[in-house]
Scaffold this active site. Structure first.
Site, PDB file in Angstrom:
ATOM      1  N   GLU A 175       0.833  -1.217   0.000  1.00 37.65           N
ATOM      2  CA  GLU A 175       0.000   0.000   0.000  1.00 37.65           C
ATOM      3  C   GLU A 175       0.860   1.256   0.000  1.00 37.65           C
ATOM      4  O   GLU A 175       0.522   2.244  -0.663  1.00 37.65           O
ATOM      5  CB  GLU A 175      -0.963  -0.002   1.189  1.00 37.65           C
ATOM      6  CG  GLU A 175      -1.991  -1.131   1.180  1.00 37.65           C
ATOM      7  CD  GLU A 175      -2.727  -1.297  -0.147  1.00 37.65           C
ATOM      8  OE1 GLU A 175      -2.949  -0.299  -0.847  1.00 37.65           O
ATOM      9  OE2 GLU A 175      -3.070  -2.448  -0.504  1.00 37.65           O
ATOM     10  N   HIS A 195     -12.407  -7.981  -5.364  1.00 39.14           N
ATOM     11  CA  HIS A 195     -12.202  -7.302  -6.657  1.00 39.14           C
ATOM     12  C   HIS A 195     -13.311  -7.613  -7.660  1.00 39.14           C
ATOM     13  O   HIS A 195     -13.607  -6.793  -8.524  1.00 39.14           O
ATOM     14  CB  HIS A 195     -10.859  -7.710  -7.263  1.00 39.14           C
ATOM     15  CG  HIS A 195      -9.691  -7.457  -6.348  1.00 39.14           C
ATOM     16  ND1 HIS A 195      -9.488  -8.179  -5.190  1.00 39.14           N
ATOM     17  CD2 HIS A 195      -8.688  -6.562  -6.406  1.00 39.14           C
ATOM     18  CE1 HIS A 195      -8.392  -7.739  -4.589  1.00 39.14           C
ATOM     19  NE2 HIS A 195      -7.884  -6.756  -5.301  1.00 39.14           N
TER      20      HIS A 195
HETATM   21  O1  X8Z Z   1      -5.726  -6.324  -3.597  1.00 39.06           O
HETATM   22  C1  X8Z Z   1      -4.529  -6.290  -3.397  1.00 39.06           C
HETATM   23  C2  X8Z Z   1      -3.903  -5.150  -2.616  1.00 39.06           C
HETATM   24  C3  X8Z Z   1      -4.713  -3.925  -2.722  1.00 39.06           C
HETATM   25  S1  X8Z Z   1      -4.396  -3.013  -4.144  1.00 39.06           S
HETATM   26  C4  X8Z Z   1      -3.819  -5.516  -1.163  1.00 39.06           C
HETATM   27  N1  X8Z Z   1      -3.743  -7.310  -3.821  1.00 39.06           N
HETATM   28  C5  X8Z Z   1      -4.299  -8.452  -4.531  1.00 39.06           C
HETATM   29  C6  X8Z Z   1      -5.213  -9.288  -3.645  1.00 39.06           C
HETATM   30  O2  X8Z Z   1      -5.167  -9.135  -2.423  1.00 39.06           O
HETATM   31  O3  X8Z Z   1      -5.938 -10.109  -4.176  1.00 39.06           O
HETATM   32  C7  X8Z Z   1      -2.295  -7.379  -3.703  1.00 39.06           C
HETATM   33  C8  X8Z Z   1      -1.881  -8.587  -4.458  1.00 39.06           C
HETATM   34  C9  X8Z Z   1      -3.121  -9.265  -4.953  1.00 39.06           C
HETATM   35 ZN    ZN Z   2      -2.500  -2.524  -4.705  1.00 38.36          ZN
END
Ligand code: X8Z
Ligand code: ZN
Length: 615
Positions: free
Chosen positions: A385, A515
């Site tokens: 972050e 996501h």
């Molecule tokens: O979502 C994230 C970050 C926030 S931009 C913590 N990541 C992905 C996840 O958690 O699925 C980082 C790597 C993969």
């Molecule tokens: Zn990120």
């Protein structure tokens, strides 16, 4: 065709250049006095004027919208829709501006004169037009419904009350259980508890699919996935070809890791018959995207070190690392306004449990939303972050207009902090900080294995399962009665993972991944970010530090900082491909990642000798 604004400007310019009528004073032959041709319209001046006004309004509305979103993500009271209402209104105002028919027309018209404009003007106009496609006011009603549906989905997603063994638990609790619980029955119950949210998000997600697709179709994108991929300058097919290639390149290594994990975990859980596919609940992560905690490297157990240091220390240490490379300190407001730690157990509200970084005003209001606890995962995430935060800070400079205050592409934004997270776990770095004894003997192969279980294991999830599912969901209108079947077919194909029991269409396991709901059709960015991460790290280690990429210490090295800042400073005003080639000498390629893990192949092949391979 000209817009009214441009017509007015052009007319004014022509009038100013027209020869003024004069009283004739002489009768001498006038053969040599040809009237001057009217000066061509000054498109650069027109674009400048338009962009100055546009950027100012963009910042104003962006800030209002982020403030409302921040509140919606940090203060969720189930049943209270006031935050969602305020967020919806702020986002609608933003949409009405960025997608206004007038603005779209002006942007298009200026872009018709691309050849007469500066590169940075063209980039801004293209970015504004790209943003417009997400909110075209020609379909204002669809946009309005989408914005409302997004706010409602976020509230549902982060307001969900997870229950395990009859008690409310946080996602941090579930993650910890999945890392540490040894009883397979209990593990299954934890895993199932983590999936209980899925069905609650199904109707909302299906509705959002239609609204997202319809929104971008108004500006001729066939679907939302294509729209998102176009941000990298790629078509949908090109993006899928790229992520499939990355997956194929890392597949031999993944196959070894998969075989290794099946046998190791079967032994751990005392299961005689080694399963062909990994049961999802055996893995130390809700989606099987990171198995790093399977391996404990003696002498390098960061969890034990971090437990003594505490959660706050991890964020502060992350900041110190960036500062040591020459990045300026974070503004005091970062610590005052961010929400970095879990809420107290008795809080009457919830907050978004997934880590994020915010550039609130596209200026100096930088914030992060996390739930940091003292463990390796949050140590890594804090560095990740902070990568976003220092990226924001670096491209907030007078040469980068607000519209271009973004990563070279979104994958770069994800890559910087992940790379710092990798570097911050290597032995010379930890020894340099006094976190481990530099003299302690550690097993390098086990360390590389641990890293592979995080970074390599992530690829089939990100470039395979997530990207393929969203490509199918948005691009191919995956039928509503095949959503879960498709998810598990992809998990089996790419990750070699199966659910512990049949998961029918009454579940929606894809939607348990945040996501899928609130960062749609762009998870391939994370796959690309890992590839870029290793390209940058390889360059830094070999060419700047002259160190083995497996054992680096970036701490205090200003040249590393300069290298990173050169990439970060222009934001998205330079083409990401050109930047990569210029800084690393390479095009986007999994070469560095494959090379990094190659030494592990011999070890894994020896471990897996005589074992059955199933993928
Ligand atoms: O979502 C994230 C970050 C926030 S931009 C913590 N990541 C992905 C996840 O958690 O699925 C980082 C790597 C993969
Ligand atoms: Zn990120």
């Amino acid at each position: 065709m000209k817009t009214p604004l441009l017509s007015i400007l052009t007319a004014a310019l022509l009038a100013a250049c027209a020869p003024t009528a004069k009283t004739p004073v002489a009768t001498a032959p006038a053969a040599t006095t040809v009237p001057a041709a009217p000066a061509p319209p000054d498109y650069r001046a027109q674009a400048d004027q338009f962009l100055t006004t546009y950027n100012a309004e963009y910042v104003r509305l962006y800030t209002a919208s982020s403030e409302a979103e921040w509140r919606s993500n940090t203060h969720i009271v189930p049943g209270d829709t006031s935050n969602a209402g305020a967020t919806t209104r702020a986002n609608q105002r933003m949409a009405a501006f960025t997608g206004s028919t007038d603005n779209i027309q002006k942007l298009r018209e200026l872009l018709e004169h691309k050849a007469d404009l500066s590169e940075i003007q063209v980039k801004q106009l293209q970015t504004a037009l790209y943003n417009a496609a997400n909110n075209p006011q020609t379909v204002a009603d669809v946009v309005k419904r989408r914005i409302g549906a997004e706010a409602a989905q976020t509230e549902k997603l982060y307001g969900f009350d997870y229950k395990y063994a009859g008690k409310s638990v946080t996602t941090n609790d579930l993650d910890e259980l999945l890392r540490n619980e040894n009883n397979p029955k209990k593990r299954q119950a934890v895993w199932e508890a983590s999936k209980a949210i899925g069905p609650t998000l199904k109707d909302g997600l299906l509705n959002l699919r239609d609204l997202r697709n319809q929104t971008v179709q108004a500006l001729s994108y066939p679907d939302y996935f294509t729209y998102q991929a176009s941000d990298c300058g790629l078509s949908r097919d090109e993006m899928m070809a790229l992520v499939r290639k990355i997956n194929t390149e890392l597949r031999p290594l993944y196959r070894e890791l998969h075989t290794y994990a099946r046998y190791e975990l079967a032994r751990k859980y005392k299961v005689k018959q080694v399963p062909d596919y990994l049961p999802a609940h055996w893995l130390p992560n809700r989606w099987g995207q990171d198995w790093g905690s399977m391996v404990d490297v003696k002498g390098l157990n960061l969890d034990a070190v971090l437990a003594k240091k505490g959660a706050e220390w991890q964020v502060q240490q992350g900041e110190r690392f960036y500062q040591s490379l020459g990045f300026p300190a974070l503004p005091a407001s970062f610590y005052e306004k961010s929400s970095l730690y879990p809420l107290p157990k008795d809080a009457a509200y919830k907050k978004n449990n997934h880590a994020s970084a915010w550039h609130l005003d596209l200026n100096n209001d930088l914030r992060s939303l996390m739930s940091v606890e003292a463990n390796t995962e949050w140590y890594e995430t804090s560095h990740h972050e902070l990568g976003h935060i220092f990226y924001y800070q670096t491209y907030t400079n007078p040469d980068v207009p607000p519209l271009l205050r973004q990563g070279a592409n979104r994958a770069y934004h994800e890559a910087i902090g992940s790379m710092m997270g990798l570097a911050a776990k290597q032995k010379p770095f930890l020894a340099g900080l006094g976190l481990i004894d530099p003299k302690v003997k550690t097993d390098e192969t086990q360390q590389l294995l641990k890293e592979a279980l995080s970074y390599v294991v992530f690829i089939p999830f990100a470039s395979g399962v997530m990207s393929e599912w969203e490509n199918s969901f948005y691009g191919d209108q995956l039928p509503a009665d095949q959503l879960n079947a498709k998810w598990w077919a992809l998990s089996k194909q790419y990750q070699g993972i199966e659910p512990p029991t049949a998961r029918g269409e009454n579940y929606l396991d894809a939607a348990t991944k945040t996501h899928i709901n609130d960062d749609p059709a762009q998870y391939y960015d994370y796959a690309l970010s890992y590839v870029i991460l290793f390209q940058l790290h390889d360059h830094i280690a070999k060419n700047i530090l002259k160190q083995d990429p497996h054992a680096t210490n970036y701490y205090g090295n200003k040249e590393v900082g300069d290298f990173l800042r050169d990439i970060m400073r222009p934001g998205s005003s330079r083409d990401w491909r050109v930047v990569l080639k210029e800084k690393t000498g390479e095009d986007l390629s999994a070469r560095a990642m494959v090379d990094y893990f190659q030494p592990l192949m011999t070890y894994l092949k020896a471990q897996n000798k005589g074992r059955k391979y199933t993928m």
